[in-house]
Design a protein around this motif. Structure first.
Motif, PDB file in Angstrom:
ATOM      1  N   LEU A 213       0.849  -1.187   0.000  1.00 25.96           N
ATOM      2  CA  LEU A 213       0.000   0.000   0.000  1.00 25.96           C
ATOM      3  C   LEU A 213       0.885   1.237   0.000  1.00 25.96           C
ATOM      4  O   LEU A 213       1.747   1.387   0.874  1.00 25.96           O
ATOM      5  CB  LEU A 213      -0.914  -0.006   1.224  1.00 25.96           C
ATOM      6  CG  LEU A 213      -1.787  -1.257   1.394  1.00 25.96           C
ATOM      7  CD1 LEU A 213      -2.538  -1.212   2.726  1.00 25.96           C
ATOM      8  CD2 LEU A 213      -2.764  -1.391   0.236  1.00 25.96           C
ATOM      9  N   THR A 214       0.679   2.100  -0.957  1.00 24.91           N
ATOM     10  CA  THR A 214       1.539   3.277  -1.122  1.00 24.91           C
ATOM     11  C   THR A 214       0.691   4.537  -1.273  1.00 24.91           C
ATOM     12  O   THR A 214      -0.540   4.470  -1.363  1.00 24.91           O
ATOM     13  CB  THR A 214       2.436   3.129  -2.364  1.00 24.91           C
ATOM     14  OG1 THR A 214       1.604   3.095  -3.543  1.00 24.91           O
ATOM     15  CG2 THR A 214       3.260   1.847  -2.305  1.00 24.91           C
ATOM     16  N   THR A 219       6.777   5.333  -2.520  1.00 24.01           N
ATOM     17  CA  THR A 219       6.672   3.895  -2.750  1.00 24.01           C
ATOM     18  C   THR A 219       7.822   3.103  -2.133  1.00 24.01           C
ATOM     19  O   THR A 219       7.799   1.872  -2.181  1.00 24.01           O
ATOM     20  CB  THR A 219       6.642   3.600  -4.267  1.00 24.01           C
ATOM     21  OG1 THR A 219       7.863   4.070  -4.869  1.00 24.01           O
ATOM     22  CG2 THR A 219       5.457   4.276  -4.932  1.00 24.01           C
ATOM     23  N   HIS A 220       8.818   3.779  -1.579  1.00 24.89           N
ATOM     24  CA  HIS A 220       9.989   3.068  -1.057  1.00 24.89           C
ATOM     25  C   HIS A 220       9.647   2.401   0.270  1.00 24.89           C
ATOM     26  O   HIS A 220       8.984   2.986   1.133  1.00 24.89           O
ATOM     27  CB  HIS A 220      11.158   4.039  -0.874  1.00 24.89           C
ATOM     28  CG  HIS A 220      12.491   3.353  -0.760  1.00 24.89           C
ATOM     29  ND1 HIS A 220      12.923   2.750   0.409  1.00 24.89           N
ATOM     30  CD2 HIS A 220      13.475   3.145  -1.674  1.00 24.89           C
ATOM     31  CE1 HIS A 220      14.118   2.216   0.209  1.00 24.89           C
ATOM     32  NE2 HIS A 220      14.472   2.452  -1.031  1.00 24.89           N
ATOM     33  N   LEU A 221      10.127   1.179   0.443  1.00 23.71           N
ATOM     34  CA  LEU A 221       9.808   0.421   1.645  1.00 23.71           C
ATOM     35  C   LEU A 221      10.315   1.088   2.923  1.00 23.71           C
ATOM     36  O   LEU A 221       9.774   0.847   4.003  1.00 23.71           O
ATOM     37  CB  LEU A 221      10.388  -0.997   1.550  1.00 23.71           C
ATOM     38  CG  LEU A 221       9.730  -1.943   0.542  1.00 23.71           C
ATOM     39  CD1 LEU A 221      10.476  -3.263   0.492  1.00 23.71           C
ATOM     40  CD2 LEU A 221       8.262  -2.167   0.893  1.00 23.71           C
ATOM     41  N   ALA A 222      11.342   1.898   2.825  1.00 20.49           N
ATOM     42  CA  ALA A 222      11.862   2.580   4.008  1.00 20.49           C
ATOM     43  C   ALA A 222      10.936   3.700   4.493  1.00 20.49           C
ATOM     44  O   ALA A 222      11.044   4.143   5.635  1.00 20.49           O
ATOM     45  CB  ALA A 222      13.253   3.139   3.728  1.00 20.49           C
ATOM     46  N   ASP A 223      10.028   4.142   3.629  1.00 23.78           N
ATOM     47  CA  ASP A 223       9.102   5.224   3.968  1.00 23.78           C
ATOM     48  C   ASP A 223       8.030   4.677   4.920  1.00 23.78           C
ATOM     49  O   ASP A 223       7.327   3.724   4.581  1.00 23.78           O
ATOM     50  CB  ASP A 223       8.450   5.764   2.698  1.00 23.78           C
ATOM     51  CG  ASP A 223       7.656   7.039   2.928  1.00 23.78           C
ATOM     52  OD1 ASP A 223       7.097   7.209   4.033  1.00 23.78           O
ATOM     53  OD2 ASP A 223       7.588   7.862   2.000  1.00 23.78           O
ATOM     54  N   PRO A 224       7.860   5.256   6.097  1.00 22.15           N
ATOM     55  CA  PRO A 224       6.906   4.705   7.064  1.00 22.15           C
ATOM     56  C   PRO A 224       5.453   4.744   6.624  1.00 22.15           C
ATOM     57  O   PRO A 224       4.609   4.056   7.229  1.00 22.15           O
ATOM     58  CB  PRO A 224       7.130   5.545   8.323  1.00 22.15           C
ATOM     59  CG  PRO A 224       7.795   6.790   7.848  1.00 22.15           C
ATOM     60  CD  PRO A 224       8.618   6.389   6.661  1.00 22.15           C
ATOM     61  N   VAL A 225       5.123   5.525   5.589  1.00 17.11           N
ATOM     62  CA  VAL A 225       3.731   5.532   5.129  1.00 17.11           C
ATOM     63  C   VAL A 225       3.445   4.353   4.201  1.00 17.11           C
ATOM     64  O   VAL A 225       2.281   4.046   3.921  1.00 17.11           O
ATOM     65  CB  VAL A 225       3.368   6.850   4.404  1.00 17.11           C
ATOM     66  CG1 VAL A 225       3.657   8.049   5.281  1.00 17.11           C
ATOM     67  CG2 VAL A 225       4.059   6.972   3.056  1.00 17.11           C
TER      68      VAL A 225
END
Length: 287
Positions: A213-214, A219-225
């Protein structure tokens, strides 16, 4: 030397049986919908007959010999995480975050990454058969221009069977090429456990069993959202946490989001299943 009596496994599950068995109904059946067979509709199967393809992880040599190394490695990894998943499910249902060691958390994160890469839906989404054959044709044309004295040898690779074998082997090889960037991002997030506490509500299991879910531009996996969820039982999913540390438990008494979640899994997958035939019918034939 490999013993001729040692059987080479041909039926390869891209969603392992140890997970599928968690989603069966009271009589041990999965109710499944396969998009490639819409006429059949929703029907029931045993877990050993769902989410599999022949020779999916066997390397195939030019003489037809099968090398089952990857399939056997995946079986070992599945055996390791099966016990960890069992602990996660049991403790989540008790309302507790699982007490996992750093090594066990690492094993779960690596398995999540492998599970994403190993499914045919993802592999063919990255490079379809048509695109793969076009890439090979372009490469062969370049080789023929560069080595005009070897055109007959190069032409042998234009045979359909050879091209299928090469594309198949490339996909097999891609499964084990883990992304250090993706794993680093997943480690930075840690592990979260989602538990559905609402009665009579459940996740489905799908041929692409992980839902990302982005938000636009994020869209980066490191992004907490960014969220990445993987149902491992009808009421339990594992995902990425909000930071390093011990696993966190997210009890979910409100199930208003669940329909959209299951629809997302179904829409990205070529087949999907659950212990409830009515749930699968509703997703296969949305109003």
């Amino acid at each position: 030397m490999r013993s001729s009596s040692t059987p080479i496994p041909k039926r390869h599950h891209f969603v392992p049986i140890m997970l599928l068995e968690n989603f069966v109904d009271a009589e041990g059946w999965l109710h499944i919908h396969r998009r490639q067979n819409p006429v059949i509709g929703v029907h029931r199967v045993r877990p050993n007959n769902a989410f599999l393809e022949s020779d999916l992880y066997n390397l195939i040599n030019i003489d037809g010999h099968r090398d089952p190394t990857l399939e056997r490695q995946l079986s070992i990894i599945e055996g390791v995480v099966a016990d960890i998943f069992g602990q996660i499910i049991t403790e989540a249902r008790q309302g507790k975050a699982p007490s996992l060691s750093p090594q066990e958390i690492e094993q779960v994160l690596i398995y999540q990454h492998l599970q994403w890469k190993r499914t045919p839906d993802v592999q063919r989404g990255v490079t379809s058969d048509v695109e793969g054959f076009q890439m090979m044709d372009k490469l062969l044309a370049e080789l023929e221009a560069k080595f005009p004295n070897r055109t007959a040898e190069i032409a042998s690779f234009r045979q359909v069977e050879n091209q299928r074998r090469i594309l198949h082997n490339a996909r097999v090889g891609s499964v084990t090429s883990l992304s250090s960037e993706a794993l680093s991002a997943m480690r930075s997030r840690g592990l979260a456990i989602m538990h559905i506490t609402a009665r009579n509500k459940q996740f489905i299991i799908a041929s692409q069993p992980m839902l990302k879910l982005t938000r636009p531009g994020r869209t980066h996996l490191a992004d907490p959202v960014v969220e990445l969820w993987f149902p491992i039982a009808p009421d339990v999913a594992i995902g990425l946490g909000t930071g390093r540390g011990k696993p966190t438990l997210w009890p979910m008494p409100d199930s208003s989001w669940l329909r959209s979640f299951n629809r997302g899994l179904a829409e990205q997958s070529s087949s999907f299943a659950a212990g409830s035939p009515n749930l699968i019918r509703s997703l296969a034939n949305p109003r």
